[in-house]
Design an enzyme around this catalytic site. Structure first.
Site, PDB file in Angstrom:
ATOM      1  N   SER A   1      28.545  26.750  45.090  1.00 40.46           N
ATOM      2  CA  SER A   1      28.095  25.634  44.238  1.00 40.46           C
ATOM      3  C   SER A   1      29.035  24.455  44.433  1.00 40.46           C
ATOM      4  O   SER A   1      30.225  24.639  44.677  1.00 40.46           O
ATOM      5  CB  SER A   1      28.123  26.049  42.769  1.00 40.46           C
ATOM      6  OG  SER A   1      27.976  24.902  41.949  1.00 40.46           O
ATOM      7  N   SER A   2      28.514  23.247  44.267  1.00 44.33           N
ATOM      8  CA  SER A   2      29.362  22.049  44.471  1.00 44.33           C
ATOM      9  C   SER A   2      30.449  21.976  43.408  1.00 44.33           C
ATOM     10  O   SER A   2      31.456  21.298  43.581  1.00 44.33           O
ATOM     11  CB  SER A   2      28.498  20.792  44.388  1.00 44.33           C
ATOM     12  OG  SER A   2      27.913  20.683  43.095  1.00 44.33           O
ATOM     13  N   CYS A   3      30.275  22.707  42.297  1.00 42.51           N
ATOM     14  CA  CYS A   3      31.261  22.574  41.210  1.00 42.51           C
ATOM     15  C   CYS A   3      32.498  23.408  41.475  1.00 42.51           C
ATOM     16  O   CYS A   3      33.411  23.453  40.646  1.00 42.51           O
ATOM     17  CB  CYS A   3      30.640  22.949  39.881  1.00 42.51           C
ATOM     18  SG  CYS A   3      30.441  24.694  39.734  1.00 42.51           S
TER      19      CYS A   3
ATOM     20  N   TYR B   1      34.283  30.482  36.683  1.00 37.47           N
ATOM     21  CA  TYR B   1      33.079  30.583  37.532  1.00 37.47           C
ATOM     22  C   TYR B   1      33.429  30.182  38.959  1.00 37.47           C
ATOM     23  O   TYR B   1      33.069  30.866  39.917  1.00 37.47           O
ATOM     24  CB  TYR B   1      32.000  29.655  36.967  1.00 37.47           C
ATOM     25  CG  TYR B   1      30.771  29.516  37.826  1.00 37.47           C
ATOM     26  CD1 TYR B   1      30.608  28.405  38.657  1.00 37.47           C
ATOM     27  CD2 TYR B   1      29.765  30.473  37.806  1.00 37.47           C
ATOM     28  CE1 TYR B   1      29.468  28.261  39.440  1.00 37.47           C
ATOM     29  CE2 TYR B   1      28.619  30.336  38.592  1.00 37.47           C
ATOM     30  CZ  TYR B   1      28.481  29.222  39.397  1.00 37.47           C
ATOM     31  OH  TYR B   1      27.351  29.087  40.185  1.00 37.47           O
TER      32      TYR B   1
ATOM     33  N   LYS C   1      33.177  32.378  42.484  1.00 35.46           N
ATOM     34  CA  LYS C   1      32.357  31.940  43.611  1.00 35.46           C
ATOM     35  C   LYS C   1      33.210  31.762  44.871  1.00 35.46           C
ATOM     36  O   LYS C   1      32.795  32.092  45.979  1.00 35.46           O
ATOM     37  CB  LYS C   1      31.634  30.627  43.273  1.00 35.46           C
ATOM     38  CG  LYS C   1      30.432  30.822  42.366  1.00 35.46           C
ATOM     39  CD  LYS C   1      29.315  31.582  43.099  1.00 35.46           C
ATOM     40  CE  LYS C   1      28.083  31.783  42.259  1.00 35.46           C
ATOM     41  NZ  LYS C   1      27.029  32.490  43.007  1.00 35.46           N
TER      42      LYS C   1
ATOM     43  N   HIS D   1      21.750  23.142  32.223  1.00 31.97           N
ATOM     44  CA  HIS D   1      22.366  21.980  32.881  1.00 31.97           C
ATOM     45  C   HIS D   1      21.730  20.709  32.331  1.00 31.97           C
ATOM     46  O   HIS D   1      20.732  20.754  31.608  1.00 31.97           O
ATOM     47  CB  HIS D   1      22.159  22.080  34.392  1.00 31.97           C
ATOM     48  CG  HIS D   1      22.916  23.214  35.009  1.00 31.97           C
ATOM     49  ND1 HIS D   1      22.338  24.419  35.321  1.00 31.97           N
ATOM     50  CD2 HIS D   1      24.231  23.351  35.307  1.00 31.97           C
ATOM     51  CE1 HIS D   1      23.252  25.239  35.821  1.00 31.97           C
ATOM     52  NE2 HIS D   1      24.400  24.618  35.816  1.00 31.97           N
TER      53      HIS D   1
HETATM   54  O1  GFB Z   1      24.785  19.686  34.141  1.00 29.80           O
HETATM   55  P1  GFB Z   1      26.071  19.924  33.420  1.00 29.80           P
HETATM   56  O2  GFB Z   1      26.049  20.817  32.234  1.00 29.80           O
HETATM   57  O3  GFB Z   1      27.099  20.552  34.445  1.00 29.80           O
HETATM   58  O4  GFB Z   1      26.697  18.508  32.956  1.00 29.80           O
HETATM   59  P2  GFB Z   1      28.167  19.978  35.472  1.00 29.80           P
HETATM   60  C1  GFB Z   1      26.639  17.384  33.783  1.00 29.80           C
HETATM   61  C2  GFB Z   1      27.021  16.159  32.982  1.00 29.80           C
HETATM   62  O5  GFB Z   1      25.907  15.863  32.100  1.00 29.80           O
HETATM   63  C3  GFB Z   1      28.249  16.352  32.061  1.00 29.80           C
HETATM   64  C4  GFB Z   1      26.414  15.609  30.792  1.00 29.80           C
HETATM   65  O6  GFB Z   1      29.006  15.157  32.098  1.00 29.80           O
HETATM   66  C5  GFB Z   1      27.620  16.535  30.696  1.00 29.80           C
HETATM   67  O7  GFB Z   1      28.471  16.100  29.633  1.00 29.80           O
HETATM   68  N1  GFB Z   1      25.355  15.866  29.807  1.00 29.80           N
HETATM   69  C6  GFB Z   1      24.797  14.909  29.027  1.00 29.80           C
HETATM   70  C7  GFB Z   1      24.792  17.050  29.502  1.00 29.80           C
HETATM   71  N2  GFB Z   1      23.897  15.453  28.191  1.00 29.80           N
HETATM   72  C8  GFB Z   1      23.871  16.794  28.467  1.00 29.80           C
HETATM   73  C9  GFB Z   1      23.129  17.884  27.922  1.00 29.80           C
HETATM   74  O8  GFB Z   1      22.311  17.736  26.981  1.00 29.80           O
HETATM   75  N3  GFB Z   1      23.346  19.112  28.469  1.00 29.80           N
HETATM   76  C10 GFB Z   1      24.246  19.310  29.487  1.00 29.80           C
HETATM   77  N4  GFB Z   1      24.402  20.557  29.978  1.00 29.80           N
HETATM   78  N5  GFB Z   1      24.999  18.299  30.026  1.00 29.80           N
HETATM   79  C11 GFB Z   1      28.218  22.490  36.122  1.00 29.80           C
HETATM   80  C12 GFB Z   1      29.168  23.657  36.115  1.00 29.80           C
HETATM   81  O9  GFB Z   1      28.946  21.306  35.844  1.00 29.80           O
HETATM   82  O10 GFB Z   1      27.631  22.333  37.409  1.00 29.80           O
HETATM   83  C13 GFB Z   1      28.441  24.918  36.494  1.00 29.80           C
HETATM   84  O11 GFB Z   1      29.758  23.788  34.823  1.00 29.80           O
HETATM   85  C14 GFB Z   1      27.469  24.741  37.637  1.00 29.80           C
HETATM   86  O12 GFB Z   1      29.418  25.882  36.836  1.00 29.80           O
HETATM   87  C15 GFB Z   1      26.775  23.403  37.676  1.00 29.80           C
HETATM   88  O13 GFB Z   1      28.130  24.955  38.839  1.00 29.80           O
HETATM   89  C16 GFB Z   1      26.108  23.166  39.026  1.00 29.80           C
HETATM   90  O14 GFB Z   1      27.477  19.426  36.658  1.00 29.80           O
HETATM   91  O15 GFB Z   1      29.171  19.103  34.790  1.00 29.80           O
END
Ligand code: GFB
Length: 308
Positions: free
Chosen positions: A108-110, A137, A141, A180
């Site tokens: 994953s890119s993260c 995580y 990975k 996400h």
């Molecule tokens: O998609 P996300 O949860 O994962 O958050 P990451 C991306 C950005 O969207 C963060 C914002 O800056 C969040 O604060 N965001 C805004 C929200 N509103 C929301 C919301 O309602 N829900 C969520 N979830 N985010 C993940 C990793 O990081 O990337 C995982 O934690 C995984 O391990 C994934 O690999 C691909 O992109 O920040």
């Protein structure tokens, strides 16, 4: 992969696994080994070894994992590291013991360093500190990638590791706590329009940038690499451009035709400021993503309205 090959898709009911199954069927493959989480607990080594010995699949897509958004990763770090280490270790080792021809491991890119130079090149892995919210995580990975590379070196296996950017699409997780950002905002805007709510809350500042790949394009890329790439070096899979969370929110707001306000909840973490992938390697191999973001969002909204 011959069309008559027996293909095990671990995690075939999830976002990535279901897309890989859809794409393989569309490309004429028809022999699948599939087990739901209720049929087989992938954290139990003896059960996984038994399955692989009995069924002897030719190819494996390792798309089973404990995944989640930034809040889920921040809340359940022990589950994220334990479950992912168990699942991948059991499947990779059992694949070797049962003579699987080729395996595709999903990174994953993260898992790249939090402040990697952008766009992120495959060489950046392990080049700096990880994003704290999902470090368990990421460590799991990274261990999976290192295990594939170690087995390739010692046992001459052909296990490839791919590094997808943030994914979205049909059969995604729309739970507002564990999902996400893209599926979460689709649900939030649709519910706000239905309830005529005055505003939608977006987590963080809206400033972080994210690259979004439609999951059916990822599935095509994984199948393309299984048929055209061998080697231990990881391969980025993405679209090569990103948007800010604010821009994403406005696109979804427009597509859902919501007229209210967007407000930001700064008590929630922003996470990594940016994680745009350098996709020149897979482009040179002959693959590029084809679904533009707005088109992919439209398809996902349509699916959500018809299925949720
Ligand atoms: O998609 P996300 O949860 O994962 O958050 P990451 C991306 C950005 O969207 C963060 C914002 O800056 C969040 O604060 N965001 C805004 C929200 N509103 C929301 C919301 O309602 N829900 C969520 N979830 N985010 C993940 C990793 O990081 O990337 C995982 O934690 C995984 O391990 C994934 O690999 C691909 O992109 O920040």
């Amino acid at each position: 992969m011959e069309k008559s090959a027996k293909i095990y898709i671990a995690g075939h009911t999830g976002l990535v696994g279901s897309a890989i199954l859809r794409s393989l069927k569309a490309q004429g493959y028809s022999r699948f080994l599939l087990r739901t989480i209720d049929e087989l607990d992938l954290t139990k080594q003896s059960l996984v070894e038994g399955l692989m010995q009995d069924e002897k699949p030719d190819f494996v897509f390792l798309a089973a994992a404990k995944v989640g958004g930034i809040h889920a990763n921040d809340t359940y770090p022990a589950e994220f590291i334990y479950i992912n280490l168990q699942i991948q270790t059991n499947i990779i080792h059992s694949a070797y013991k049962s003579g699987v021809k080729k395996l595709c491991f999903l990174g994953s890119s993260c898992i790249y360093p939090k402040f990697a130079a952008q766009p992120i090149n495959e060489e950046s892995l392990l080049d700096g500190k990880l994003e704290p919210t999902n470090e368990p995580y990421a460590i799991a990975k990274i261990a999976g990638i290192k295990m594939c590379q170690a087995y390739n070196r010692q046992y001459r296996t052909d296990y490839i590791s791919v590094m997808p950017t943030n994914l979205y699409g049909l059969y995604d997780n729309f739970d507002l706590k564990s999902s996400h950002v893209l599926p979460a905002l689709i649900r939030k805007f649709i519910e706000a329009r239905k309830d005529e709510a005055p505003s939608v809350t977006v987590w963080g500042t809206g400033k972080p940038r994210r690259e979004f790949l439609f999951v059916d394009d990822l599935a095509d890329a994984c199948i393309f690499l299984m048929n055209n790439y061998s080697g231990s070096e990881i391969v980025n899979i993405g679209v090569g451009k990103d948007v800010s969370i604010l821009e994403l929110a406005n696109i979804i707001k427009e597509e859902v035709e919501y007229k209210g306000e967007i407000i930001f909840d700064s008590t929630k973490p922003d996470g990594t400021p940016q994680k745009l992938l350098d996709v020149s390697k897979i482009n040179k191999l002959g693959w590029t993503a084809k679904t533009p973001l707005r088109e992919g969002i439209r398809k996902t909204i349509q699916w959500y309205l018809e299925n949720k």
